[in-house]
Write an enzyme that holds these catalytic residues in place. Structure first.
Site, PDB file in Angstrom:
ATOM      1  N   HIS A  26     -56.897  37.273 -21.055  1.00  0.00           N
ATOM      2  CA  HIS A  26     -55.508  37.475 -21.454  1.00  0.00           C
ATOM      3  C   HIS A  26     -55.120  36.259 -22.290  1.00  0.00           C
ATOM      4  O   HIS A  26     -54.982  35.157 -21.766  1.00  0.00           O
ATOM      5  CB  HIS A  26     -54.643  37.606 -20.193  1.00  0.00           C
ATOM      6  CG  HIS A  26     -53.305  38.223 -20.447  1.00  0.00           C
ATOM      7  ND1 HIS A  26     -53.150  39.525 -20.832  1.00  0.00           N
ATOM      8  CD2 HIS A  26     -52.062  37.706 -20.374  1.00  0.00           C
ATOM      9  CE1 HIS A  26     -51.867  39.798 -20.990  1.00  0.00           C
ATOM     10  NE2 HIS A  26     -51.185  38.703 -20.717  1.00  0.00           N
ATOM     11  N   LYS A 171     -46.449  44.829 -25.558  1.00  0.00           N
ATOM     12  CA  LYS A 171     -46.104  43.493 -26.057  1.00  0.00           C
ATOM     13  C   LYS A 171     -47.367  42.868 -26.631  1.00  0.00           C
ATOM     14  O   LYS A 171     -48.434  42.935 -26.002  1.00  0.00           O
ATOM     15  CB  LYS A 171     -45.594  42.645 -24.881  1.00  0.00           C
ATOM     16  CG  LYS A 171     -45.201  41.228 -25.238  1.00  0.00           C
ATOM     17  CD  LYS A 171     -45.052  40.361 -23.983  1.00  0.00           C
ATOM     18  CE  LYS A 171     -43.633  40.201 -23.551  1.00  0.00           C
ATOM     19  NZ  LYS A 171     -43.436  39.056 -22.633  1.00  0.00           N
ATOM     20  N   LYS A 173     -49.087  39.364 -27.706  1.00  0.00           N
ATOM     21  CA  LYS A 173     -48.954  37.914 -27.592  1.00  0.00           C
ATOM     22  C   LYS A 173     -49.495  37.313 -28.883  1.00  0.00           C
ATOM     23  O   LYS A 173     -50.689  37.481 -29.184  1.00  0.00           O
ATOM     24  CB  LYS A 173     -49.779  37.405 -26.406  1.00  0.00           C
ATOM     25  CG  LYS A 173     -49.416  38.013 -25.061  1.00  0.00           C
ATOM     26  CD  LYS A 173     -47.981  37.798 -24.666  1.00  0.00           C
ATOM     27  CE  LYS A 173     -47.736  36.474 -24.017  1.00  0.00           C
ATOM     28  NZ  LYS A 173     -46.373  36.408 -23.401  1.00  0.00           N
ATOM     29  N   ASP A 202     -44.405  38.450 -28.557  1.00  0.00           N
ATOM     30  CA  ASP A 202     -44.004  37.221 -27.863  1.00  0.00           C
ATOM     31  C   ASP A 202     -44.774  36.068 -28.482  1.00  0.00           C
ATOM     32  O   ASP A 202     -46.005  36.022 -28.386  1.00  0.00           O
ATOM     33  CB  ASP A 202     -44.319  37.340 -26.358  1.00  0.00           C
ATOM     34  CG  ASP A 202     -43.721  36.206 -25.549  1.00  0.00           C
ATOM     35  OD1 ASP A 202     -43.152  35.275 -26.150  1.00  0.00           O
ATOM     36  OD2 ASP A 202     -43.819  36.258 -24.299  1.00  0.00           O
ATOM     37  N   GLU A 228     -39.770  37.851 -29.208  1.00  0.00           N
ATOM     38  CA  GLU A 228     -39.508  37.020 -28.019  1.00  0.00           C
ATOM     39  C   GLU A 228     -39.886  35.568 -28.284  1.00  0.00           C
ATOM     40  O   GLU A 228     -40.992  35.274 -28.741  1.00  0.00           O
ATOM     41  CB  GLU A 228     -40.334  37.594 -26.854  1.00  0.00           C
ATOM     42  CG  GLU A 228     -40.166  36.853 -25.536  1.00  0.00           C
ATOM     43  CD  GLU A 228     -40.847  37.579 -24.375  1.00  0.00           C
ATOM     44  OE1 GLU A 228     -41.210  38.772 -24.519  1.00  0.00           O
ATOM     45  OE2 GLU A 228     -41.024  36.944 -23.326  1.00  0.00           O
ATOM     46  N   ASP A 253     -36.786  33.561 -23.792  1.00  0.00           N
ATOM     47  CA  ASP A 253     -37.537  33.593 -22.533  1.00  0.00           C
ATOM     48  C   ASP A 253     -37.617  32.178 -21.962  1.00  0.00           C
ATOM     49  O   ASP A 253     -36.779  31.792 -21.131  1.00  0.00           O
ATOM     50  CB  ASP A 253     -38.927  34.214 -22.754  1.00  0.00           C
ATOM     51  CG  ASP A 253     -39.741  34.275 -21.469  1.00  0.00           C
ATOM     52  OD1 ASP A 253     -39.174  33.992 -20.395  1.00  0.00           O
ATOM     53  OD2 ASP A 253     -40.952  34.603 -21.512  1.00  0.00           O
ATOM     54  N   LYS A 277     -36.386  36.408 -15.130  1.00  0.00           N
ATOM     55  CA  LYS A 277     -37.568  36.281 -14.267  1.00  0.00           C
ATOM     56  C   LYS A 277     -37.118  35.648 -12.959  1.00  0.00           C
ATOM     57  O   LYS A 277     -36.433  34.608 -12.995  1.00  0.00           O
ATOM     58  CB  LYS A 277     -38.651  35.405 -14.922  1.00  0.00           C
ATOM     59  CG  LYS A 277     -39.163  35.989 -16.230  1.00  0.00           C
ATOM     60  CD  LYS A 277     -40.320  35.219 -16.851  1.00  0.00           C
ATOM     61  CE  LYS A 277     -40.702  35.887 -18.176  1.00  0.00           C
ATOM     62  NZ  LYS A 277     -41.767  35.209 -18.917  1.00  0.00           N
ATOM     63  N   GLU A 331     -41.349  44.458 -17.594  1.00  0.00           N
ATOM     64  CA  GLU A 331     -42.776  44.271 -17.914  1.00  0.00           C
ATOM     65  C   GLU A 331     -43.544  43.884 -16.642  1.00  0.00           C
ATOM     66  O   GLU A 331     -44.385  42.997 -16.682  1.00  0.00           O
ATOM     67  CB  GLU A 331     -42.929  43.203 -18.999  1.00  0.00           C
ATOM     68  CG  GLU A 331     -42.345  41.860 -18.599  1.00  0.00           C
ATOM     69  CD  GLU A 331     -42.513  40.750 -19.630  1.00  0.00           C
ATOM     70  OE1 GLU A 331     -42.793  41.046 -20.795  1.00  0.00           O
ATOM     71  OE2 GLU A 331     -42.365  39.587 -19.240  1.00  0.00           O
TER      72      GLU A 331
END
Ligand code: MUC
Ligand code: MG
Length: 378
Positions: A26, A171, A173, A202, A228, A253, A277, A331
């Site tokens: 990831h 999304k 990255k 993001d 984002e 964020d 969050k 998410e």
């Protein structure tokens, strides 16, 4: 006095660090993950009830200023002595005492607040969202992050998710590579998926404001739904300028943790949307305070993740279900990024939606064998 009016002492806190492998690499701007590390907190109470909570960050200290090891130390060394003996039925009073003696450390606080709400829900026989004022929605939509870094692989992964009816918002990255490669990657994926899916990006603070001016028009042209945290969290006025200049909404964020950060952003009209969050806001009750400020200022709410496992994600789902507005979805896919789980059964995502557990507390049971298998032993 019946059992619900007598104080119930907190008898112990115990935390463990759990390392779980991810299903694939990831890639984020600041780190590439192959495992995820969760801190699991168990709060035992004098009536025999145990509450569970989770504190999770991304990439050790790459994402934020609390590491799994520092979270465990904070809980064991500083939080436990403050709260053992306090009445477990009042998370507000417990959190207020911790707030006076422990600065910052929102992730550790989130684990504690979650565990206390889980215990109280079990005690009263109600799901956690009922303790948060009740659910405004019974399920939440769940986005998936495409983060292999490879366009063809990401397109294949998105196609599979659409086919399974698991996710239809994705999304990407970006921010690690040359921005030219990143925007080409975004445009290729959007062209392949067309109107069958929505795409967000993001940047995780990786661009300068000048780079953002140069490349956001290309992201807009590609048809992304929102951008984002394109620039550094400290550059609030810069995000305000981007929000004013572009039609595509800007989501804050890393820049917005607490209700007071949200207040500052709202005053400066510095974001169109906020990624809520529980970990950033110190727990499910904390995140509702941040959401209330966003709502009051007309800033859109989005249910974000720090890639928590099932405990943190379901605690988040209870809180997000109780948010007055949640225009941009959630998410909460963290558990699906992990090869295995430490709870016995996590809720499935059906027809792109995660249904809220209705059993008491979080509605999750620890799998003791898996917990012990994946727990760090030293
Ligand atoms: C973040 O910055 O939003 C959320 C999804 C993902 O892949 O990483 C997280 C963190
Ligand atoms: Mg983000």
């Amino acid at each position: 006095m019946d059992s619900n009016t007598k104080p119930v002492a907190i008898t112990s806190l115990a935390s463990v660090i759990v390392d779980l492998p991810t299903i694939r690499e990831h890639r984020l701007a600041m780190t590439t993950m192959r495992t995820q590390t969760l801190v699991i907190l168990r709060v035992k109470c004098a009536d025999g009830i145990e509450g569970i909570g989770e504190a999770t960050t991304i990439g050790g200290l790459a994402y934020g200023d609390q590491s799994p090891e520092s979270i465990k130390l904070t809980l064991d060394q500083y939080v436990a002595p403050l709260v053992v003996g306090m009445d477990a039925r009042s998370p507000n009073a417990v959190m207020a005492r911790v707030g006076k003696s422990v600065q910052g450390n929102a992730l550790a606080k989130s684990a504690l607040e979650t565990a206390l709400l889980d215990a109280q829900g079990k005690r009263l026989g109600v799901p956690m969202h009922q303790l948060l004022g009740g659910a405004v929605r019974q399920s939440v939509s769940v986005l998936w992050t495409l983060a292999s870094g490879d366009s063809a692989r990401d397109i294949a992964e998105a196609e599979q998710m659409l086919e399974l009816r698991r996710h239809k918002v994705f999304k990407l990255k970006i921010g690690k590579r040359d921005p030219r490669d990143d925007v080409a990657h975004v445009a290729a994926i959007k062209a392949a998926l067309g109107d069958r899916a929505e795409l967000t990006v993001d940047v995780n603070q990786a661009w300068s404001e000048a780079t953002a001016y140069r490349f956001i028009p290309e992201l807009e042209a590609a048809g992304v739904m929102l951008v984002e945290q394109p620039i550094a969290r400290a550059n609030r006025r810069g995000l305000a300028r981007l929000a004013q200049r572009f039609d595509v909404p800007m989501m804050a964020d890393e820049a917005v943790h607490s209700a007071s950060d949200m207040f500052d952003y709202a005053r400066d009209e510095a974001a169109d949307i906020v990624a809520l969050k529980i970990g950033k806001s110190g727990g499910p009750l904390g995140v509702l305070r941040t959401a209330a400020v966003a709502d009051s200022a007309g800033i859109g709410c989005y249910g974000g993740t720090l890639l928590e496992g099932s405990i943190g994600s379901i605690a988040s789902a209870h809180a997000f279900a109780a948010c007055e507005t949640l225009e941009w979805g959630t998410e909460l896919f963290g558990p699906l990024l992990l090869k295995d789980d430490i709870v016995i059964k996590r809720p499935d995502i059906v027809n792109f939606e995660l249904a809220l557990p209705e059993s008491p507390g979080l509605g999750l049971d620890l799998d003791e064998d898996k917990l012990s298998h994946y727990s760090r032993k030293h």
